[in-house]
Write a protein that holds these residues in place. Structure first.
Motif, PDB file in Angstrom:
ATOM      1  N   ARG A   1     -11.659  -5.278   5.941  1.00  0.00           N
ATOM      2  CA  ARG A   1     -11.497  -5.028   7.370  1.00  0.00           C
ATOM      3  C   ARG A   1     -11.309  -3.535   7.600  1.00  0.00           C
TER       4      ARG A   1
ATOM      5  N   SER B   1      -0.575  -5.706  15.996  1.00  0.00           N
ATOM      6  CA  SER B   1      -0.976  -4.893  14.860  1.00  0.00           C
ATOM      7  C   SER B   1      -1.809  -5.681  13.867  1.00  0.00           C
ATOM      8  N   ASP B   2      -2.662  -4.959  13.150  1.00  0.00           N
ATOM      9  CA  ASP B   2      -3.366  -5.518  12.009  1.00  0.00           C
ATOM     10  C   ASP B   2      -2.485  -5.251  10.794  1.00  0.00           C
TER      11      ASP B   2
ATOM     12  N   VAL C   1      -1.421  -0.234  13.020  1.00  0.00           N
ATOM     13  CA  VAL C   1      -1.486  -0.945  11.740  1.00  0.00           C
ATOM     14  C   VAL C   1      -0.077  -1.127  11.173  1.00  0.00           C
TER      15      VAL C   1
END
Length: 284
Positions: free
Chosen positions: A252, A19-20, A48
């Motif tokens: 981002r 995940s980010d 996310v």
């Protein structure tokens, strides 16, 4: 009183390694609303994660200046994000207002049962001889503490005696304001300080039985179960234009998605439910 700092840290999401993670630091009045908004966002964006640290806006501003890693900063006012922007620590053009905060005086059922009901008395409740202490956020670094001071000034319960910037008021409110109206007819009167508005609410709940806190916290299940509140008129205190900003170098795709999500109708619905006014929204 010994001052103490409490950071509430939440991590929302799954699949850590894939995940980010969006790192958010946010004003403590958002602990319920923003946590719910982030959970909704993660459900719609399973790739996310969102980690949120809650504290006082001023403390977080200082830590961001010192290099605290974060993608987004949600303040309880517009001052701290604008200062960060001026010093080049933010992504240009990303300071945006997300809500207007509201202040209340919250009172426990214990005092209400003694005839001290803020819904009838408003701030006059503070003149009652049984009210000898009150919780408030520290105005040195908490916007809601600053708004609380201006609210008491507006109703003649404080009078400034010594000029100082908010961040310089480290000796406590009575060192800068005459609090005679709050002391009259009482053995004493004491401000009990929380380092942020969530801590002030906790002190009201567990110690003082009364406090100047955020509507967004007063509307939480715990506070509603334990007491009632009087909502201060919006124009009666320092206006809490609450803004957020993206930090420098953090634009981002995942961060931008969450940044934009704050402006959606879904996020607005949550903010309204916790008593926030939306930008440009007028009172009924």
């Amino acid at each position: 009183m010994k001052h103490w700092i409490l950071w509430v840290w939440l991590l929302l999401g799954t699949a850590w390694a894939q995940s980010d993670t969006i790192r958010v630091v946010a004003a403590a009045d958002l602990q319920f609303a923003l946590s719910e908004i982030a959970r909704d966002f993660v459900r719609q964006n399973p790739d996310v994660r969102v980690s949120i640290s809650f504290g006082s806006s001023g403390k977080m501003y200082t830590q961001l200046q010192q290099g605290l890693p974060a993608d987004l900063f949600f303040s309880a006012d517009e001052v701290f994000p604008n200062l960060l922007e001026r010093t080049g620590l933010t992504t240009p053009g990303t300071v945006r207002m997300y809500a207007v905060g509201r202040m209340v005086i919250w009172v426990s059922h214990r005092l209400v049962q003694q005839g001290l009901d803020p819904r009838q008395l408003g701030l006059r409740i503070l003149l009652d001889p049984r009210v000898t202490k009150m919780a408030i956020a520290n105005p040195v670094h908490a916007p809601y503490g600053r708004a609380g001071v201006t609210l008491l000034e507006r109703y003649g319960l404080l009078r400034q005696t010594r000029l100082a910037k908010w961040e310089e008021m480290t000796a406590g409110i009575p060192a800068y304001y005459d609090i005679a109206p709050l002391r009259r007819g009482k053995p004493s009167f004491e401000f009990v300080y929380g380092e942020n508005i969530a801590q002030a609410a906790q002190l009201a709940l567990t110690s003082t039985n009364i406090g100047l806190i955020a509507l967004s916290i007063a509307k939480s299940e715990t506070m509603e179960r334990a007491g009632v509140f009087w909502l201060a008129p919006l124009e009666s205190h320092l206006r809490l234009n609450q803004t957020y900003v993206m930090m420098r170098g953090q634009d981002r795709p995942a961060v931008r998605r969450f940044y934009d999500y704050i402006g959606t109708s879904a996020a607005h619905q949550v903010l309204r439910r916790y008593g926030f006014l939306l930008p440009g929204e007028k009172l009924d």
